[in-house]
Design an enzyme around this catalytic site. Sequence first.
Site, PDB file in Angstrom:
ATOM      1  N   GLN A 232      16.257  73.988  73.317  1.00 42.21           N
ATOM      2  CA  GLN A 232      16.475  72.990  74.265  1.00 42.21           C
ATOM      3  C   GLN A 232      17.606  72.340  74.214  1.00 42.21           C
ATOM      4  O   GLN A 232      18.095  71.673  75.101  1.00 42.21           O
ATOM      5  CB  GLN A 232      15.225  71.944  73.811  1.00 42.21           C
ATOM      6  CG  GLN A 232      13.707  72.622  74.023  1.00 42.21           C
ATOM      7  CD  GLN A 232      13.120  72.945  72.792  1.00 42.21           C
ATOM      8  OE1 GLN A 232      14.007  73.649  71.954  1.00 42.21           O
ATOM      9  NE2 GLN A 232      11.754  73.306  72.710  1.00 42.21           N
TER      10      GLN A 232
ATOM     11  N   GLY B 235       8.405  68.726  76.467  1.00 36.53           N
ATOM     12  CA  GLY B 235       8.784  67.055  76.345  1.00 36.53           C
ATOM     13  C   GLY B 235       7.601  66.346  76.656  1.00 36.53           C
ATOM     14  O   GLY B 235       6.861  66.517  77.612  1.00 36.53           O
ATOM     15  N   ALA B 236       7.056  65.513  75.485  1.00 36.49           N
ATOM     16  CA  ALA B 236       5.778  64.780  75.580  1.00 36.49           C
ATOM     17  C   ALA B 236       5.870  64.073  76.746  1.00 36.49           C
ATOM     18  O   ALA B 236       4.455  64.240  77.504  1.00 36.49           O
ATOM     19  CB  ALA B 236       6.037  63.833  74.342  1.00 36.49           C
TER      20      ALA B 236
ATOM     21  N   ASP C   7       7.021  63.270  69.888  1.00 36.83           N
ATOM     22  CA  ASP C   7       5.731  63.747  70.407  1.00 36.83           C
ATOM     23  C   ASP C   7       4.564  63.030  70.078  1.00 36.83           C
ATOM     24  O   ASP C   7       3.546  63.110  70.885  1.00 36.83           O
ATOM     25  CB  ASP C   7       5.705  65.472  70.069  1.00 36.83           C
ATOM     26  CG  ASP C   7       6.636  66.094  70.802  1.00 36.83           C
ATOM     27  OD1 ASP C   7       8.011  66.058  70.173  1.00 36.83           O
ATOM     28  OD2 ASP C   7       6.331  66.899  71.877  1.00 36.83           O
TER      29      ASP C   7
END
Lengths: 348, 348
Positions: free
Chosen positions: B198, B46-47, B239
Amino acid sequence: MIKTVEWTDEGVRMIDQRILPMEEKYLMLRSYEEVADAIKKMVVRGAPAIGVSAAMGLALGAKQSVGTAVADLEYDFDHMCDVMGKTRPTAVNLFWAIERMRDAFRRAKAETASVEEVKERLVAEAQAIFTDDIKANRNLGRFGGELIPDGSTVLTHCNAGALATAGDYGTALGVIRGARDAGKRIAVIADETRPFLQGSRLTAWELAKDEIPVTLITDNMAGHVMKQGKVDAVVVGADRIAANGDTANKIGTYMVAVLAKQHDIPFYVAAPISTLDLTLSTGEEIPIEERDPREVTHMRDYQLAPDGIEVQNFAFDVTPNELIAAIITDKGVARQPYTESLRRMVEG
Amino acid sequence: MIKTVEWTDEGVRMIDQRILPMEEKYLMLRSYEEVADAIKKMVVRGAPAIGVSAAMGLALGAKQSVGTAVADLEYDFDHMCDVMGKTRPTAVNLFWAIERMRDAFRRAKAETASVEEVKERLVAEAQAIFTDDIKANRNLGRFGGELIPDGSTVLTHCNAGALATAGDYGTALGVIRGARDAGKRIAVIADETRPFLQGSRLTAWELAKDEIPVTLITDNMAGHVMKQGKVDAVVVGADRIAANGDTANKIGTYMVAVLAKQHDIPFYVAAPISTLDLTLSTGEEIPIEERDPREVTHMRDYQLAPDGIEVQNFAFDVTPNELIAAIITDKGVARQPYTESLRRMVEG
């Protein structure tokens, strides 16, 4: 040649598609109930393969019936047809095959009072359904192969190959094999096709065996590879095609069709005419099977999602006819407007 | 509150996202190399969470440096920044966090000759990055929540929740939590998001924990549920967002965006402004990570595809700005034309 389902003296022999490609195991099904159960549990799947298997199951059940009069056999046979018809709701080939077996029964009954003779005719009819399917897909593959240019990369979803039919060519993969057998170089991109993974487990296995180059992707990569210009055509199979061309096929097919339209990629459906259901005017009327949530939440015994959440597991979706560039059948290639072209196929 | 990543006296503590939801296990990472490795192996993903983790990893590495002069520490720190920057290529928050830590180093160096003081400032900066992320997502959630009508069902792809950020609200799920905390009843449809799952493993777990109704589907069902009218809005994370609004996010996001357009469903991107990369004029320039094919062909030790076939495993795709109804940031909601609205967000 891949032998998906076979008639033998001992019973109906099937490759177990639940455990491919890690195990290549054949099951011998010794009663019509075992065949019905195998269809329900997806030992065998794919609309034409379900039709062929159901016909063989009915022939097996009839052969084993202990009735001494044709009326007794008919009573048993009607019950077997009911059981077989309840295995899976979406693929129309199931009902088509049952109807063809019922017709064979009616014809036999009109001509003979011998139980043995009726049984033999039913076995012969099931074998004819098998042979016709192989022939139909060879024809379909030849017609469809002409639509695919040399050097194409074709994306396919699910498995509409030998394993989805009596064996040999398949439908969507029949088109690819038809193109290959016409001397064209064809590569395939296979969507893995969750949750049952027919793409990674079956299509990739079939094509690798056949030495046709195949690249596996997850379903959600289809848009990305199309955007990158890697896909020249999409070919999928069908579980039921309504009179207007709306097509029920494996869940995710609709998504692929929308993506193909977005990228101006031709989207083809390949199916024998036994997949047409002209009694339904549109795809809205096609019943969509929902399966056990466990197929989504588990991979064998390994749990993928928390307990207690809601899950939807639609096995099929419907692609509206306007997204379909052509429907490739064993009688030729149908184009818009499908209401006319498909009727001509059936009548012709 | 879900604690994705935390600074402790012993090291950086992370929940292991590879084994959720079956096991809720925390790892204590005791060196910057261990943190870099955890990012690469997707213990944390996750960014924004990658950004926070990288900052904490650098602070930890600096703290453990044995250099006695600031110049020694700087030499070590530069090397650590290089290692950290090579973990994953797509999420820009990684490079943003590294740059923010480098800035903190430069400022500290200009003001003090004490190695200890510089180390303390780096630890403080990493903690500020953590706190700022929580605050940013609270703001983003409030702004985004206003866009979601009461009674909506929101489809989301991947996990852009607490687990994709420092913790607490998340980005896409922050919008859902923002709507919920504004008193609205919101239900969520979560795509499982192959291959890393995810959606089924993380989003479903987070939302169930938070008692937000969630329904899990496979990625290829998104089109079908939209066609059935079950989806009122789509919200996803990001992202990296280019200057023109083109958005890199988890593979499959582009597919969802195309489907949303086909069904006239608003498609929103939710991300803190640390996800903006205004140095790139379009999404074409965003590097797309390709990961190990084994993620696609295996589920833990269980093999899903035959040996020896080609596999593509793109981790991200790019959704073009014209498919995005709005980009929800912590500074407000950006609309078309994004080149102007996003620049105003950053400058404002």
